[in-house]
Design an enzyme around this catalytic site. Structure first.
Site, PDB file in Angstrom:
ATOM      1  N   HIS A  98       0.871  -1.182   0.000  1.00 12.56           N
ATOM      2  CA  HIS A  98       0.000   0.000   0.000  1.00 12.56           C
ATOM      3  C   HIS A  98       0.907   1.231   0.000  1.00 12.56           C
ATOM      4  O   HIS A  98       1.992   1.194   0.587  1.00 12.56           O
ATOM      5  CB  HIS A  98      -0.840   0.127   1.271  1.00 12.56           C
ATOM      6  N   GLU A 229     -11.208  -6.033  -4.660  1.00 13.23           N
ATOM      7  CA  GLU A 229     -11.149  -7.122  -3.679  1.00 13.23           C
ATOM      8  C   GLU A 229     -12.408  -7.111  -2.825  1.00 13.23           C
ATOM      9  O   GLU A 229     -12.611  -6.201  -2.022  1.00 13.23           O
ATOM     10  CB  GLU A 229      -9.899  -6.949  -2.802  1.00 13.23           C
TER      11      GLU A 229
HETATM   12 MN   LIG Z   1      -6.373  -8.884   0.957  1.00  7.76          MN
END
Ligand SMILES: [Mn+2]
Length: 433
Positions: A98, A229
């Site tokens: 991230h 996701e």
């Molecule tokens: Mn994940």
């Protein structure tokens, strides 16, 4: 960073050394591809190098040689050094991160981006040095207080804009690093109370956000695959990206289906009340399986425990689905996994990954045997064989009508009962695991 860990090697199924692979032999060819090509393993920066064992009830339990607990750039780079050392020692080709776990949050967007640029240059240098690659990058739109009401679904347009700015930057840096995908996990894209929420406007805003992402990706000439996701709940009570079918429905509703695929995390799938492999199966069958965050949950805890998968039956089922779809295009098996907070030694980090890699490698070997034998697939084909000819075929060809169906039903009378034979399937499946 890990002077006591040597390069992990394939030692075969008789090995009792926990620091060796018993099933993962990266260059071995199985059904036309190497094990590395089938699995495309990836290590994540956040759990493995930022995770310290904190949970909703307790503080961190782990100290790491590569982390002095500071927010300094030197510390970020040291953690990156540790990550690349682990990638090399485990023979894992990919990593993921991230924006805000690989680089600190500055006092404003400009400062955050400037620090991120410096880190990206460092990552690029480490990639060149080691030959390791970026599977995907993603933007953290859920940890900072500004995102408490969501990122792309925040009721405040100023926060929405900030989320867009972070997504724009991640598309740029992912492109620069040659990242093969960009992931969107809607951490707080959902709601807690119907009383204060305009659900339709929030979903419209989320679609607008994704359309901007699609346009900007094209503008900068990026070929990265965009992935959503799914997760049903936690941290918000009702997450909009509930499960694979919900996300596929969302994408079709807003005309985004050609631009996105799915990143399936089985721990999220089980939180949605499905079996471990369900969302991988559903997205695969609809041509929407992009990548897998290959962790698992604990049925007795019932929350997102992000454990390494130790269930050989599950890894066998998952690898069978992946192999039957021809393997990953741009995705891989990303260890979005963390060791337990009581597993405090650096060695545990390696053992967790070695076990995870070996369990999926063993699943791959099992799945290849199931596919090659063709026994179960033959039984499934037979189960649907009435659709291969006659009236059944007219249904699949789109030529049947309610009248033709009624006429056919009257002509054949009460259908003969046919057993589903589930116990026999389970017995046969267990022969392979
Ligand atoms: Mn994940």
């Amino acid at each position: 960073m890990f002077p006591n860990v040597n390069k992990i090697k394939y030692a075969g199924p008789d090995s009792v050394d926990p620091m060796s692979y018993r099933y993962y032999n990266s260059s071995e060819v199985i059904m036309g591809k190497t094990m590395q090509e089938w699995c495309r393993f990836s290590i994540c920066n956040w759990h493995t190098f930022r995770g310290k064992g904190a949970d909703p009830f307790g503080f961190p339990t782990m100290t790491r040689v590569f982390d002095d607990e500071s927010n300094s750039m030197e510390n970020c780079k040291r953690r990156i050094d540790a990550m690349f050392e682990m990638l090399v020692k485990l023979d894992v080709p990919y990593y993921t991160f991230h924006d805000r776990d690989v680089s600190p949050e500055g006092k404003n967007l400009e400062e955050s981006n400037k620090m991120l640029d410096e880190i990206v240059d460092y990552l690029e240098m480490k990639q060149k040095e080691t030959g390791k690659k970026l599977l995907w990058a993603t933007q953290n739109l859920f940890s900072h207080a500004r995102y408490m009401n969501g990122g792309a679904t925040n009721p405040d347009a100023n926060v929405f804009a900030y989320a867009c700015a972070q997504a724009k930057k991640v598309l740029e840096i992912n492109h620069k690093l040659g990242g093969e995908n960009v992931v969107f996990w809607g951490g707080r894209e959902g709601y807690q109370s119907v009383l204060n929420t305009d659900v339709k406007r929030e979903m419209d805003h989320m679609a607008a956000f994704f359309k901007m992402v699609v346009d900007y990706k094209a503008k900068i000439g990026s070929n990265a695959q965009l992935l959503i996701e799914p997760k049903p709940r936690e941290p918000t009570k009702h997450q909009y990206d509930y499960d694979a079918q919900t996300v596929i429905g969302f994408l079709y509703t807003y005309g985004l289906q050609d631009h996105f695929k799915l990143n399936i995390e089985p721990n999220h799938t089980t939180l949605a009340g499905h079996d471990y492999e369900h969302d991988i199966l559903v997205s695969s069958k609809f041509g929407m399986l992009g990548s897998v965050d290959c962790n698992s949950g604990d049925p007795l805890l019932g929350w997102d425990t992000d454990m390494f998968c130790t269930d050989i039956k599950k890894t066998t089922l998952v690898m069978k689905i992946i192999m039957e779809s021809g393997g990953f295009a741009t995705g891989g098996l990303n260890f979005d996994c963390k060791v337990r907070r009581e597993s405090t030694e650096d060695r545990d980090l390696f053992i967790g990954h070695i076990g995870g890699i070996d369990n999926f490698a063993r699943g791959l070997r099992n799945a290849a045997k199931i596919i090659n034998d063709g026994v179960m697939d033959g039984m499934v084909k037979e189960r649907y064989s009435t659709f291969d000819e006659g009236f059944g075929k007219t249904v699949e060809d789109g030529k049947a009508t309610l009248e033709s169906a009624a006429e056919y039903a009257a002509s054949v009378g009460e259908p003969k009962q046919t057993s589903g034979r589930q116990e026999e399937y389970e017995m046969i499946f267990n022969r392979y695991v």
